[in-house]
Design a protein around this motif. Structure first.
Motif, PDB file in Angstrom:
ATOM      1  N   LEU A  93      51.873  59.137  46.688  1.00  0.00           N
ATOM      2  CA  LEU A  93      52.146  57.724  46.493  1.00  0.00           C
ATOM      3  C   LEU A  93      50.933  57.009  45.918  1.00  0.00           C
ATOM      4  O   LEU A  93      49.797  57.266  46.324  1.00  0.00           O
ATOM      5  N   THR A  94      51.177  56.132  44.964  1.00  0.00           N
ATOM      6  CA  THR A  94      50.181  55.163  44.518  1.00  0.00           C
ATOM      7  C   THR A  94      50.749  53.783  44.855  1.00  0.00           C
ATOM      8  O   THR A  94      51.806  53.407  44.339  1.00  0.00           O
ATOM      9  N   ILE A  95      50.080  53.074  45.751  1.00  0.00           N
ATOM     10  CA  ILE A  95      50.617  51.818  46.270  1.00  0.00           C
ATOM     11  C   ILE A  95      49.896  50.640  45.626  1.00  0.00           C
ATOM     12  O   ILE A  95      48.658  50.593  45.609  1.00  0.00           O
ATOM     13  N   VAL A  96      50.667  49.705  45.087  1.00  0.00           N
ATOM     14  CA  VAL A  96      50.102  48.488  44.499  1.00  0.00           C
ATOM     15  C   VAL A  96      50.812  47.286  45.101  1.00  0.00           C
ATOM     16  O   VAL A  96      51.982  47.371  45.504  1.00  0.00           O
ATOM     17  N   PRO A  97      50.136  46.127  45.162  1.00  0.00           N
ATOM     18  CA  PRO A  97      50.701  44.991  45.893  1.00  0.00           C
ATOM     19  C   PRO A  97      51.527  44.013  45.082  1.00  0.00           C
ATOM     20  O   PRO A  97      52.250  43.205  45.657  1.00  0.00           O
ATOM     21  N   SER A  98      51.432  44.042  43.726  1.00  0.00           N
ATOM     22  CA  SER A  98      52.009  42.926  42.983  1.00  0.00           C
ATOM     23  C   SER A  98      52.835  43.363  41.787  1.00  0.00           C
ATOM     24  O   SER A  98      52.768  44.509  41.329  1.00  0.00           O
ATOM     25  N   THR A 125      48.126  39.996  40.117  1.00  0.00           N
ATOM     26  CA  THR A 125      47.053  40.904  40.490  1.00  0.00           C
ATOM     27  C   THR A 125      45.797  40.130  40.871  1.00  0.00           C
ATOM     28  O   THR A 125      45.565  39.022  40.379  1.00  0.00           O
ATOM     29  N   LYS A 126      44.981  40.741  41.725  1.00  0.00           N
ATOM     30  CA  LYS A 126      43.684  40.172  42.070  1.00  0.00           C
ATOM     31  C   LYS A 126      42.557  40.829  41.277  1.00  0.00           C
ATOM     32  O   LYS A 126      41.392  40.450  41.398  1.00  0.00           O
ATOM     33  N   GLU A 127      42.937  41.815  40.454  1.00  0.00           N
ATOM     34  CA  GLU A 127      41.930  42.529  39.672  1.00  0.00           C
ATOM     35  C   GLU A 127      41.533  41.721  38.435  1.00  0.00           C
ATOM     36  O   GLU A 127      42.334  40.961  37.890  1.00  0.00           O
ATOM     37  N   LYS A 128      40.309  41.914  38.012  1.00  0.00           N
ATOM     38  CA  LYS A 128      39.843  41.286  36.781  1.00  0.00           C
ATOM     39  C   LYS A 128      40.242  42.182  35.610  1.00  0.00           C
ATOM     40  O   LYS A 128      39.818  43.325  35.521  1.00  0.00           O
ATOM     41  N   LEU A 129      41.052  41.656  34.705  1.00  0.00           N
ATOM     42  CA  LEU A 129      41.588  42.450  33.603  1.00  0.00           C
ATOM     43  C   LEU A 129      40.814  42.189  32.321  1.00  0.00           C
ATOM     44  O   LEU A 129      40.295  41.092  32.100  1.00  0.00           O
ATOM     45  N   SER A 130      40.787  43.202  31.471  1.00  0.00           N
ATOM     46  CA  SER A 130      40.215  43.004  30.143  1.00  0.00           C
ATOM     47  C   SER A 130      41.074  42.013  29.374  1.00  0.00           C
ATOM     48  O   SER A 130      42.261  41.824  29.666  1.00  0.00           O
ATOM     49  N   ARG A 131      40.490  41.383  28.369  1.00  0.00           N
ATOM     50  CA  ARG A 131      41.237  40.420  27.563  1.00  0.00           C
ATOM     51  C   ARG A 131      42.434  41.088  26.899  1.00  0.00           C
ATOM     52  O   ARG A 131      43.521  40.513  26.826  1.00  0.00           O
TER      53      ARG A 131
END
Length: 822
Positions: A93-98, A125-131
């Motif tokens: 499993l790979t679990i993600v929240p959003s 997402t709470k992650e900082k994404l590339s442009r």
């Protein structure tokens, strides 16, 4: 292993180090070793120590729910507890929240094979994404997701996941009220579960992946080869009896292997399905291919796409039907249309004179031709349009737009898209939207929207009294109630996916594929298909489908990335850019056919690539590398044979007078790319050294040759016209090519003229009519077809060609023409 890699790097044995690194990196990508076991009380021995010994295919399952870390670990442990040594596959499993994290995972993790949704996921997402990723994600999601109700959020995420990776299985795990929820989401999900049904979820995931893994005909052929048999049939199916017992040719069996001979069979020998009348494993394999490629129906072909094209033409065309066709298409279309008795209306692609090859046919040209037929009162005679997507050189149409605008003029027009070099495209979200089957599905979905019909009615009100110029400049909308969606695609599976040579498929999305058309298709299929098809080719088609359903997304992305790395290496290397240049979008697609202006969109990121492929009339397949070689002073044919092939064993598919086409594919490795760069550097070094040793006279010759290869030759000839005796009128452009072809069979109707005499006749104003096909390689399209008037453009172009291979031209007798004054 790490120590060995370090030693190799220290010793500067970089290729050997890379050879060790790549399989480890690939393995770590495919398998999340021990994921979820760490830190869980009572967990069994970590799979980390046994993963290398586990030969089962491994994959990941994306679980979308916003749950605390302890609950994540417990969920992973609980799912792991249901594993069995008897399971055909293993997954983690790979679990993600959003919502957003789920889409990001599907974009960057190709090993995901299933998605499980729970209503508890959050939106962002709470992650900082590339442009780049942020831009692509926003465009993918479209309308805002905050504010949606619970069911709408689930449906939106399911739809977007399917848009990205349609091959994946989707599951919904819900709590109370599941019965009511299930009725509204059933179409999007493989199954809906209550939270506690984890064993059923585990088994369902394995079963659905197993359905994609299942290769019914390949497995049936394997079983057949294992059975004992006494063969009193044709020699090829005698299981190698004439080979294994021979003193003189046993090396054939040693070279090809025992299974190749054991698996040879025939439909008449019993035990396996028949390609001509499938009812068992072949039928199942074709049904699975249709699912994988997004078609309503799919058919296997064992004699290449040349045969597939002829089958479709014969099945759909009756003598006298007008077919619009790209003059630059593969020769099989020209011969197929001639045999079917079509009246051929040739469309000219835009020329790239500087590089001596064509682009594609503009939508402006297509619409104008259809409107000309409407103006002449002959639109009802137009049956089909045939276009190549993508072209040899990587030019890709906006397939959906072409079909929509053509259907707005001719609602029952049939489309045949020759996707011989584009079979891989259905397995990547950016590529997929420009395939025939995906475009047909998108159009059909739009037709069910009420707003689409309203848009059509509004446009018709504006065009009611408009002239043809308004129709040409307006982006037309077809009538969803009157349109019949009839789309065919032929694909050379063996060219861009895993298959034995000549393995091809026909994919169909035809609303009018009724019992009657089924019969005509069957007749055409019987006409062109051998009663003794090669069963190994059929099995390889089945296996090739399995591969791209399970790992196509990763492989296609890699092939595009590797090609981009070659282009970047050539542009950055001081010596390489002295002699070579990779042609880009600005070189290959005129500005009027582009809204975007990125020379190589994929180089600028996924968002730039996606934007260009959403907006531009034509785009360039990034896995094609058209290398301009004019500054070397070496023509394309010589560069291909004398340098790449003879000296270094590098094979390329196509050249023009000053370009060489390199194509990455799903089997291309980084090592192969590194070798190509190395070879180009060596060739550049050799040119440098030769130039230093040249005297003044040799230098002048070299410079003249460079000048010749870097300036435009005589323009590529457009199709002139059919002679009047093969035409209907002076307004429309079609001609009766079959009549001309068979008239040339009567030798008394024809004569030969040498090039000098032909040029003299054309200059003097004599109408000279070709009596056969003349196809130079390169560029690989018929410069002349039966019944075509030969013009000075054609004569000049042929005189300037420096190619070794010209079909239909006899160097001793010249060109075959119809007798003058006949």
């Amino acid at each position: 292993m790490v120590a060995e890699i370090q030693e190799l790097i220290a010793a500067e044995h970089f290729e050997a180090a890379l050879a060790l690194v790549e399989p480890i990196a690939n393995h770590m990508t495919v398998i999340s070793i021990g994921q979820g076991a760490e830190g869980v009380e009572g967990a069994e021995e970590s799979r980390e120590s046994t993963a290398w010994r586990d030969s089962r295919p491994h994959f990941e399952v994306l679980y979308v729910d916003d749950i605390p870390q302890p609950d994540r670990l417990a969920l992973k442990a609980d799912m792991a507890a249901h594993r069995s040594a008897d399971d055909a596959f293993a997954f983690e499993l790979t679990i993600v929240p959003s919502f957003e994290d789920a889409l990001i995972a599907l974009i960057i993790n190709p090993t995901i094979q299933a998605v499980v949704l729970r209503p508890g996921f959050v939106d962002f997402t709470k992650e900082k994404l590339s442009r780049d990723l942020r831009s692509y994600l926003d465009r993918l999601i479209g309308e805002p997701i905050d504010g949606l109700g619970p069911i709408q959020r689930i449906l939106r995420l399911a739809d977007k996941a399917t848009e990205l990776r349609p091959e994946l299985d989707l599951y919904l795990v819900a709590g109370v009220g599941i019965e009511e929820l299930a009725t509204s989401v059933t179409k999007r999900f493989s199954r809906v579960f209550r939270r506690e049904d984890r064993m059923e979820l585990h088994l369902s995931i394995l079963r659905k992946v197993g359905e994609r893994y299942n290769a019914p005909f390949f497995q049936a052929l394997q079983e057949y080869a294992r059975r004992p048999a006494g063969v009193f049939h044709a020699l090829p199916i005698s299981r190698g009896g004439s080979v294994n017992n021979s003193t003189w040719i046993r090396d054939m069996g040693e070279f090809y292997g025992r299974n190749l001979l054991m698996a040879e069979t025939s439909a008449t020998s019993g035990g396996l399905d028949s390609l001509l009348s499938p009812s068992g494993s072949i039928k199942q394999a074709q049904t699975q291919a249709a699912r994988a490629f997004g078609a309503k129906r799919s058919y296997f072909v064992t004699n290449g796409t040349s045969t597939a094209n002829k089958i479709v033409h014969q099945a759909l065309i009756t003598p006298g039907d007008v077919v619009l066709v790209d003059r630059n298409c593969h020769k099989s279309h020209h011969y197929g249309l001639m045999m079917a008795g079509a009246r051929v209306a040739y469309l000219d692609a835009y020329p790239l004179d500087e590089f001596s090859f064509y682009g594609a046919v503009s939508l402006h040209s297509i619409k104008k031709t259809l409107l000309d037929y409407r103006g002449a009162g002959r639109l009802d005679e137009v049956k089909m349009i045939t276009l190549t997507n993508c072209t040899f050189d990587g030019i890709v149409y906006d397939v959906q737009r072409v079909m929509e605008e053509c259907l707005a003029i001719k609602p029952d027009l049939i489309f045949l898209w020759d996707e011989a070099w584009f079979a891989f495209a259905g397995f990547h979200p950016v590529y997929r939207r420009r395939t025939a089957m995906a475009a047909a599905a998108a159009i059909e979905e739009e037709f069910h929207e009420h707003s689409y019909e309203q848009s059509y009615l509004e446009q018709q009100a504006l065009l009611e009294n408009a002239d043809d110029s308004a129709w040409i400049t307006t982006r037309l909308i077809p009538n969803p109630k009157a349109t019949r969606l009839r789309v065919y695609a032929t694909q050379s599976t063996h060219k861009t996916l895993t298959s034995l040579r000549q393995g091809s498929m026909i994919h169909i999305w035809d609303q009018d594929f009724t019992h009657l058309s089924d019969e005509s298709f069957h007749d055409a299929y019987m006409t062109h298909t051998s009663t003794s098809p090669n069963y190994q080719i059929l099995a390889s088609l089945d296996i090739g489908r399995r591969q791209v359903e399970l790992e196509g997304y990763e492989l296609v992305q890699r092939q595009a990335d590797l090609a981009t790395s070659v282009a970047q290496a050539v542009a950055r290397h001081a010596l390489l850019k002295k002699y070579f240049r990779v042609l880009n979008t600005r070189d290959l697609i005129p500005h009027e056919y582009r809204e975007s202006d990125k020379p190589m969109p994929l180089r600028d990121g996924l968002a730039a690539w996606d934007e260009a492929w959403r907006t531009d009339e034509f785009v360039v397949d990034p896995s094609r590398i058209s290398l301009h070689i004019g500054l070397t002073g070496i023509d394309g044919d010589t560069f291909k044979h004398d340098y790449l092939m003879d000296q270094y064993g590098i094979q390329v598919n196509k050249t023009s007078r000053n370009t060489a086409l390199f194509m990455t594919n799903i089997g291309t490795s980084r090592s192969a790319v590194a070798f190509l760069i190395e070879v180009l550097v060596k060739i550049a070094h050799d040119i440098d050294e030769r130039l230093e040793e040249m005297g003044p006279s040799e230098l002048r010759q070299h410079e003249a040759r460079v000048q010749e290869l870097t300036t435009s030759p005589p323009p590529l000839p457009h199709f002139s016209r059919f002679a009047d005796k093969y035409r209907i009128d002076d307004i429309t452009i079609d001609g009766d090519m079959r009549t001309a072809h068979y008239e040339s069979y009567k030798h008394e109707n024809c004569e030969y003229v040498m090039p000098e005499r032909l040029a003299e006749l054309v200059r003097s104003g004599v109408e000279v009519v070709a009596a056969g096909f003349v196809t130079p390689y390169p560029p690989g399209f018929p410069v002349l077809v039966p019944g075509q008037v030969i013009t000075s453009d054609v004569v000049e172009f042929m005189a300037a060609l420096d190619t070794r291979e010209i079909h239909g031209y006899d160097p001793d007798q010249g060109y075959r023409i119809f007798k003058l004054g006949r």
